[in-house]
Design an enzyme around this catalytic site. Structure first.
Site, PDB file in Angstrom:
ATOM      1  N   HIS A 107       1.029   0.264  -0.902  1.00 56.36           N
ATOM      2  CA  HIS A 107      -0.100   1.172  -1.131  1.00 56.36           C
ATOM      3  C   HIS A 107       0.386   2.521  -1.624  1.00 56.36           C
ATOM      4  O   HIS A 107       1.438   3.008  -1.224  1.00 56.36           O
ATOM      5  CB  HIS A 107      -0.946   1.350   0.137  1.00 56.36           C
ATOM      6  CG  HIS A 107      -0.167   1.761   1.344  1.00 56.36           C
ATOM      7  ND1 HIS A 107       0.567   0.890   2.109  1.00 56.36           N
ATOM      8  CD2 HIS A 107      -0.009   2.975   1.922  1.00 56.36           C
ATOM      9  CE1 HIS A 107       1.145   1.542   3.108  1.00 56.36           C
ATOM     10  NE2 HIS A 107       0.814   2.809   3.012  1.00 56.36           N
ATOM     11  N   HIS A 131      -0.697   6.413  -1.738  1.00 59.88           N
ATOM     12  CA  HIS A 131      -1.596   7.458  -1.229  1.00 59.88           C
ATOM     13  C   HIS A 131      -1.909   8.406  -2.386  1.00 59.88           C
ATOM     14  O   HIS A 131      -0.984   8.868  -3.076  1.00 59.88           O
ATOM     15  CB  HIS A 131      -0.909   8.289  -0.139  1.00 59.88           C
ATOM     16  CG  HIS A 131      -0.568   7.552   1.116  1.00 59.88           C
ATOM     17  ND1 HIS A 131      -1.321   7.651   2.269  1.00 59.88           N
ATOM     18  CD2 HIS A 131       0.452   6.717   1.426  1.00 59.88           C
ATOM     19  CE1 HIS A 131      -0.770   6.915   3.229  1.00 59.88           C
ATOM     20  NE2 HIS A 131       0.315   6.337   2.736  1.00 59.88           N
TER      21      HIS A 131
HETATM   22  P1  AMP Z   1       1.782   4.376   5.532  1.00 61.57           P
HETATM   23  O1  AMP Z   1       2.320   5.238   6.624  1.00 61.57           O
HETATM   24  O2  AMP Z   1       2.216   4.839   4.174  1.00 61.57           O
HETATM   25  O3  AMP Z   1       2.061   2.908   5.781  1.00 61.57           O
HETATM   26  O4  AMP Z   1       0.217   4.602   5.553  1.00 61.57           O
HETATM   27  C1  AMP Z   1      -0.707   3.685   6.041  1.00 61.57           C
HETATM   28  C2  AMP Z   1      -2.044   4.368   5.960  1.00 61.57           C
HETATM   29  O5  AMP Z   1      -3.054   3.392   6.159  1.00 61.57           O
HETATM   30  C3  AMP Z   1      -2.258   5.452   7.006  1.00 61.57           C
HETATM   31  O6  AMP Z   1      -2.488   6.704   6.352  1.00 61.57           O
HETATM   32  C4  AMP Z   1      -3.489   4.978   7.783  1.00 61.57           C
HETATM   33  O7  AMP Z   1      -4.344   6.019   8.146  1.00 61.57           O
HETATM   34  C5  AMP Z   1      -4.136   4.033   6.792  1.00 61.57           C
HETATM   35  N1  AMP Z   1      -4.947   2.984   7.396  1.00 61.57           N
HETATM   36  C6  AMP Z   1      -4.608   2.135   8.396  1.00 61.57           C
HETATM   37  N2  AMP Z   1      -5.626   1.305   8.680  1.00 61.57           N
HETATM   38  C7  AMP Z   1      -6.635   1.621   7.827  1.00 61.57           C
HETATM   39  C8  AMP Z   1      -7.959   1.124   7.609  1.00 61.57           C
HETATM   40  N3  AMP Z   1      -8.456   0.122   8.345  1.00 61.57           N
HETATM   41  N4  AMP Z   1      -8.703   1.693   6.642  1.00 61.57           N
HETATM   42  C9  AMP Z   1      -8.218   2.706   5.904  1.00 61.57           C
HETATM   43  N5  AMP Z   1      -6.971   3.225   6.045  1.00 61.57           N
HETATM   44  C10 AMP Z   1      -6.199   2.692   6.991  1.00 61.57           C
END
Ligand code: AMP
Length: 135
Positions: free
Chosen positions: A98, A100
């Site tokens: 993903h 951001h």
């Molecule tokens: P990372 O630390 O780069 O793996 O970021 C994962 C991101 O996914 C975090 O910023 C979380 O807030 C986001 N996240 C986790 N679960 C969900 C969800 N169900 N819907 C939207 N964002 C999510």
């Protein structure tokens, strides 16, 4: 690996979707750094950006650019961060690739600009040659 993002793709769990096509989904992060913080993901699962098909990775970036332009236009943010955490050591928590896309404002203090930097650069030439030899 099945992650929470697979369930968002299959619509088993809800998300605030801002963009969707055959290969890509973009939705709001549930823990936003700033309002409009969006995650752009491939529908084809891959663990992180290093494992993603380069064609798919370029689609992620293309849509990320469109999301960032939309954030500037609609939210008025003067800046945007693209962040991709690859691997636990890099801060990755969800192991589905993903990007951001984070709206930024002057002095919003979301990330510290005072990141520690290495003062010892004596091995830079060796390090560059090592990287160049395996790219
Ligand atoms: P990372 O630390 O780069 O793996 O970021 C994962 C991101 O996914 C975090 O910023 C979380 O807030 C986001 N996240 C986790 N679960 C969900 C969800 N169900 N819907 C939207 N964002 C999510």
């Amino acid at each position: 690996m099945t992650t929470i993002f697979s369930k968002i793709i299959s619509k088993e769990i809800p998300a605030d979707i801002v963009y969707e096509d055959e290969n890509i989904l973009a939705f709001l992060d549930i823990n936003p750094v700033n309002p409009g913080h969006t995650l752009v993901i491939p529908k084809e699962p891959s663990t992180d950006g290093l494992e993603t098909n380069p064609e798919v990775l370029s689609q992620i970036i293309k849509i990320g650019q469109r999301v960032a332009q939309a954030q500037k236009k609609s939210l008025g943010c003067p800046g945007v961060n693209f962040v991709m955490n690859n691997g636990e050591a890099a801060g990755q928590e969800v192991f589905h690739t993903h990007l951001h896309v984070i709206p930024r404002y002057h002095d919003d203090k979301c990330f510290s600009k005072a990141m520690p930097t290495m003062s010892d650069r004596t091995k830079d030439k060796e390090t560059a040659a090592l990287l160049a030899s395996v790219i």
